[in-house]
Structure formats: C-alpha cells, structure tokens
Design an enzyme around this catalytic site. Structure first.
Site, PDB file in Angstrom:
ATOM      1  N   GLY A 110       0.844  -1.198   0.000  1.00 51.23           N
ATOM      2  CA  GLY A 110       0.000   0.000   0.000  1.00 51.23           C
ATOM      3  C   GLY A 110       0.878   1.245   0.000  1.00 51.23           C
ATOM      4  N   LEU A 158       2.494   3.266   2.498  1.00 53.04           N
ATOM      5  CA  LEU A 158       3.798   3.307   3.177  1.00 53.04           C
ATOM      6  C   LEU A 158       4.701   2.159   2.749  1.00 53.04           C
ATOM      7  CD1 LEU A 158       3.545   4.544   6.864  1.00 53.04           C
ATOM      8  CD2 LEU A 158       3.916   5.807   4.755  1.00 53.04           C
ATOM      9  N   ARG A 188      -3.267 -11.525  -6.020  1.00 54.43           N
ATOM     10  CA  ARG A 188      -2.633 -10.196  -5.893  1.00 54.43           C
ATOM     11  C   ARG A 188      -1.202 -10.254  -6.450  1.00 54.43           C
ATOM     12  NH1 ARG A 188      -3.295  -5.016  -4.833  1.00 54.43           N
ATOM     13  NH2 ARG A 188      -1.892  -4.003  -3.377  1.00 54.43           N
ATOM     14  N   ALA A 203       1.823   9.587   2.146  1.00 54.55           N
ATOM     15  CA  ALA A 203       1.752   8.988   0.810  1.00 54.55           C
ATOM     16  C   ALA A 203       0.332   8.499   0.586  1.00 54.55           C
ATOM     17  CB  ALA A 203       2.729   7.817   0.706  1.00 54.55           C
ATOM     18  N   LYS A 209       1.215  11.640  18.831  1.00 55.41           N
ATOM     19  CA  LYS A 209       0.534  11.591  17.526  1.00 55.41           C
ATOM     20  C   LYS A 209      -0.904  11.129  17.724  1.00 55.41           C
ATOM     21  CE  LYS A 209       0.898  11.074  12.775  1.00 55.41           C
ATOM     22  NZ  LYS A 209       0.825   9.786  12.115  1.00 55.41           N
TER      23      LYS A 209
HETATM   24  P1  NAD Z   1      -2.643   1.055   2.915  1.00 56.57           P
HETATM   25  O1  NAD Z   1      -4.055   0.620   3.104  1.00 56.57           O
HETATM   26  O2  NAD Z   1      -2.315   1.982   1.783  1.00 56.57           O
HETATM   27  O3  NAD Z   1      -1.708  -0.214   2.760  1.00 56.57           O
HETATM   28  C1  NAD Z   1      -1.824  -1.359   3.540  1.00 56.57           C
HETATM   29  C2  NAD Z   1      -1.567  -2.555   2.650  1.00 56.57           C
HETATM   30  O4  NAD Z   1      -1.406  -3.722   3.461  1.00 56.57           O
HETATM   31  C3  NAD Z   1      -2.710  -2.851   1.661  1.00 56.57           C
HETATM   32  O5  NAD Z   1      -2.175  -2.970   0.361  1.00 56.57           O
HETATM   33  C4  NAD Z   1      -3.261  -4.195   2.150  1.00 56.57           C
HETATM   34  O6  NAD Z   1      -3.769  -4.998   1.113  1.00 56.57           O
HETATM   35  C5  NAD Z   1      -1.994  -4.792   2.754  1.00 56.57           C
HETATM   36  N1  NAD Z   1      -2.230  -5.916   3.660  1.00 56.57           N
HETATM   37  C6  NAD Z   1      -3.053  -5.977   4.741  1.00 56.57           C
HETATM   38  N2  NAD Z   1      -2.980  -7.205   5.310  1.00 56.57           N
HETATM   39  C7  NAD Z   1      -2.110  -7.931   4.560  1.00 56.57           C
HETATM   40  C8  NAD Z   1      -1.629  -9.263   4.626  1.00 56.57           C
HETATM   41  N3  NAD Z   1      -2.034 -10.122   5.585  1.00 56.57           N
HETATM   42  N4  NAD Z   1      -0.735  -9.675   3.698  1.00 56.57           N
HETATM   43  C9  NAD Z   1      -0.320  -8.842   2.723  1.00 56.57           C
HETATM   44  N5  NAD Z   1      -0.736  -7.542   2.608  1.00 56.57           N
HETATM   45  C10 NAD Z   1      -1.620  -7.104   3.520  1.00 56.57           C
HETATM   46  O7  NAD Z   1      -2.190   1.680   4.312  1.00 56.57           O
HETATM   47  P2  NAD Z   1      -1.069   2.812   4.566  1.00 56.57           P
HETATM   48  O8  NAD Z   1      -1.648   4.151   4.260  1.00 56.57           O
HETATM   49  O9  NAD Z   1       0.224   2.420   3.949  1.00 56.57           O
HETATM   50  O10 NAD Z   1      -0.971   2.745   6.151  1.00 56.57           O
HETATM   51  C11 NAD Z   1      -0.253   1.743   6.852  1.00 56.57           C
HETATM   52  C12 NAD Z   1      -0.091   2.218   8.298  1.00 56.57           C
HETATM   53  O11 NAD Z   1       0.741   3.391   8.291  1.00 56.57           O
HETATM   54  C13 NAD Z   1      -1.416   2.676   8.938  1.00 56.57           C
HETATM   55  O12 NAD Z   1      -1.433   2.337  10.286  1.00 56.57           O
HETATM   56  C14 NAD Z   1      -1.414   4.179   8.760  1.00 56.57           C
HETATM   57  O13 NAD Z   1      -2.190   4.877   9.725  1.00 56.57           O
HETATM   58  C15 NAD Z   1       0.079   4.484   8.928  1.00 56.57           C
HETATM   59  N6  NAD Z   1       0.514   5.729   8.300  1.00 56.57           N
HETATM   60  C16 NAD Z   1       0.206   6.005   7.001  1.00 56.57           C
HETATM   61  C17 NAD Z   1       0.636   7.183   6.425  1.00 56.57           C
HETATM   62  C18 NAD Z   1       0.315   7.525   4.992  1.00 56.57           C
HETATM   63  O14 NAD Z   1       0.617   8.652   4.566  1.00 56.57           O
HETATM   64  N7  NAD Z   1      -0.274   6.660   4.205  1.00 56.57           N
HETATM   65  C19 NAD Z   1       1.426   8.078   7.182  1.00 56.57           C
HETATM   66  C20 NAD Z   1       1.741   7.751   8.497  1.00 56.57           C
HETATM   67  C21 NAD Z   1       1.287   6.569   9.046  1.00 56.57           C
HETATM   68  O1  KPL Z   2      -2.234  12.943  10.903  1.00 58.09           O
HETATM   69  C1  KPL Z   2      -3.222  13.554  10.570  1.00 58.09           C
HETATM   70  C2  KPL Z   2      -4.310  12.786   9.909  1.00 58.09           C
HETATM   71  O2  KPL Z   2      -5.083  13.336   9.127  1.00 58.09           O
HETATM   72  O3  KPL Z   2      -4.365  11.571  10.183  1.00 58.09           O
HETATM   73  C3  KPL Z   2      -3.325  15.023  10.887  1.00 58.09           C
HETATM   74  C4  KPL Z   2      -3.130  15.863   9.666  1.00 58.09           C
HETATM   75  C5  KPL Z   2      -2.240  15.389  11.891  1.00 58.09           C
HETATM   76  C6  KPL Z   2      -4.618  15.352  11.533  1.00 58.09           C
HETATM   77  O4  KPL Z   2      -4.778  14.665  12.726  1.00 58.09           O
END
Ligand code: NAD
Ligand code: KPL
Length: 302
Positions: free
Chosen positions: A8, A10, A34, A128, A181
C-alpha cells in the site's frame, strides 16, 4: 533482506526507496491473485514531484518458505496481528519486526503473536497515498522515529535507511511520540468527521478542540507520558492551521467508505482512561458519537 508486508502507501514508499539504494527487498503480498496482478503491473511505481518511476521489486506470498530475518509491517493497525500470525512460522531466530502502524494497541497485539521477535515501533510524519494499484504518490516529506521500548540498542540496519534517504532518528522514548501523535489525531480527526469539514473547519469549534486537548493532556499524564502532553493544545492549533485545506485521514476513510483505525486511536484512548478510572466526558462523548456515525454509514466500529 527486507521483507515488506503490504504494497500500500507506506509499504511502497519504503520498498521503492530501499530498493533504489541497492538494499535487497522482497514484498509479501496477500495471495496468489494479488501476486499475479503485481506481476502484470511490472512492479511498484513511486510518483515524486510529478515524476513516476517503476521498480521491479521481487514479490512472494505469505506461504513462501524463505525464512524472514527482518520484516517491515506496512499494513493498517487492524490487519497487523493477523498478518504477523500468518508469517510466524517463517520468522528466524532473532528476527526483527518494524511496525509502521499509526495509533497504539496493534504493537502489543503483534508482540503477543511473535514473542520470539524483536519489535521495533515507528512513528512517521511522512505522507503517501495510492493513486492506483501499485502506484503511490509521495505526498509529504517527513520524519520517522524508531525505537524499542525494551532495548535501547539501535539496530545496524539504520544505515540502510540513511542510504535510502529515509529521514529518521532512533528514539529512546518512541512510545511518547506515538502517544503524542495519537493525541493529535484524537483532537482533530473525529471532529472533522462529525462536522464533515476540512481540518481548517475546526477553527469554528475552538471550545470543542480546547476541551479535548485538556482531557487528552490529563490522560497522557495519567499514562506516564507527561512529556507528550507538553503544549498539546498549541500544537493541535498549529497542525489545524498548517493543514487547514486538507481532509484528515479519518475523514477520507469515512468518505471513501473504508474501515477506519478508530480502535487504535480514540478507542485506545478511551480504554486507557477507563483502565485508569479517569472520567473524560468530552472524549467519551466524542467516541460514542463517532461510533454512531460509523454505524450509520455501515462502517465497523473496531
Ligand atoms: P494502505 O491501506 O495503503 O496499505 C496497507 C496494505 O497492506 C494494503 O495494500 C493491504 O492490502 C496490505 N495488507 C493488509 N494485510 C495484509 C496481509 N495479511 N498480507 C499482505 N498484505 C496485507 O495503508 P497505509 O496508508 O500504507 O498505512 C499503513 C499504516 O501506516 C497505517 O497504520 C497508517 O495509519 C500508517 N501511516 C500512514 C501514512 C500515509 O501517509 N499513508 C502516514 C503515516 C502513518
Ligand atoms: O495525521 C493527521 C491525519 O489526518 O491523520 C493530521 C493531519 C495530523 C490530523 O490529525
């Protein structure tokens, strides 16, 4: 070898930068279908400043026999424990798991599923989003704090992150960072869902934000993370101003009818308050209103 579970947002951000720096990377995808879609796509595409670059990173499914020494867990908090349980038989002696999940609670769930592994938790301000399957936009440069509450010794592979240009620090108090956070997310995200507004829309509800910050500060102190409570209200207001034009991640999840990470954010905060016999009426009320809202939209409450 970096095994990265989850292609996904990250997962792609980390996999592509590590691969670009010459580090060996193996993606772990959900199932054979997949994996076929991934092979058809020809790799992961990272879009930075409008420029797309594809990386043909090797991939496998969870049932592959290769042992795992280092696992980057890049799924949502609610998928983390099940994902690690599935991989448990493959974890080598002395394996390390890097946990990228937002919020709190999933880290303990994972540690219970893999007691033989060292769990390194991360808190990241990088941003992202997925533009299409296997295509991710690097939307916000940020910083990642990594740490191990049980062992202060930094792992040698931090050098891989440096070479990959992943801005990071080894933190001796990573749990406080996660709590901070979580508090920011609890003060902003649920209100944006209930008021159906961008983050900046909360400037019209200053009293609600202030009450939540005060209760969250009380909770942080009671949970032994007083440093995470320092100047919380001002920081929340700073984030609201800085991200005024954005929709919070929870607002986006609800609008796109995706499951939220509520159980690991507001749910975790309310459970912690209950464990400490702390009455936080505004936080509790926010939680029950959010649960009703999710229920009305057919979304799970956990
Ligand atoms: P996402 O939904 O984009 O990606 C998660 C991926 O994991 C998906 O592709 C899903 O199919 C896969 N997945 C789930 N279970 C699986 C398994 N058993 N085997 C294989 N693949 C599996 O999520 P994301 O946005 O990358 O977020 C991941 C974590 O990072 C979350 O906790 C989110 O809150 C945190 N986070 C995300 C961001 C961001 O900008 N996206 C920033 C900071 C923190
Ligand atoms: O991290 C965030 C989110 O949208 O999840 C911010 C921008 C800090 C708001 O809580």
């Amino acid at each position: 070898m970096w095994h990265i579970l989850g292609a996904g947002s990250l997962g792609t951000l980390w996999a592509t930068r590590l691969a670009r720096a010459g580090c060996p990377v193996q993606l772990i995808l959900r199932d054979a279908q997949r994996l076929r879609s991934y092979q058809h796509a020809g790799g992961l595409t990272l879009i930075e400043q409008g420029r797309a670059q594809r990386y043909a990173i090797a991939a496998q499914t969870a049932d592959h026999p290769q042992p795992i020494q280092r696992l980057l867990l890049a799924c949502k908090a609610y998928d983390a424990a099940a994902a690690v349980s599935q991989l448990a038989p493959r974890l080598a002696v002395g394996a390390e798991i890097v946990l990228l999940q937002n919020g709190l609670g999933s880290q303990e769930e994972v540690a219970r599923c893999a007691p033989q592994a060292r769990c390194i938790v991360a808190s990241s301000t990088e941003g992202a989003f997925r533009q299409a399957d296997f295509q991710v936009v690097f939307a916000g440069h940020g910083h990642t704090w990594l740490g191990d509450p049980l062992d202060v010794q930094p792992p040698a592979w931090l050098e891989d992150l440096r070479q990959a240009g992943i801005a990071h620090d080894w933190s001796l108090d990573v749990l406080s960072r996660l709590w901070r956070k979580l508090a920011l997310n609890c003060a902003i995200n649920p209100l944006t869902v209930l008021h159906d507004c961008r983050n900046g829309g909360l400037l019209e509800h200053p009293a609600q934000v202030a009450c939540l910050c005060s209760e969250l500060s009380e909770l942080l102190h009671r949970c032994g993370h007083g440093t995470a409570a320092e100047d919380l209200h001002n920081d929340v207001l700073r984030v609201i101003h800085a991200t005024a034009a954005n929709y919070s991640s929870m607002h986006q999840d609800v609008r796109q009818r995706r499951r939220t990470e509520i159980a690991y954010l507001l749910g975790y905060a309310c459970n912690a308050a209950e464990r400490h016999q702390l009455q936080l009426p505004h936080l509790q009320d926010l939680y029950s209103r959010l649960l009703s809202h999710l229920d009305a939209h057919g979304l799970p409450s956990h």
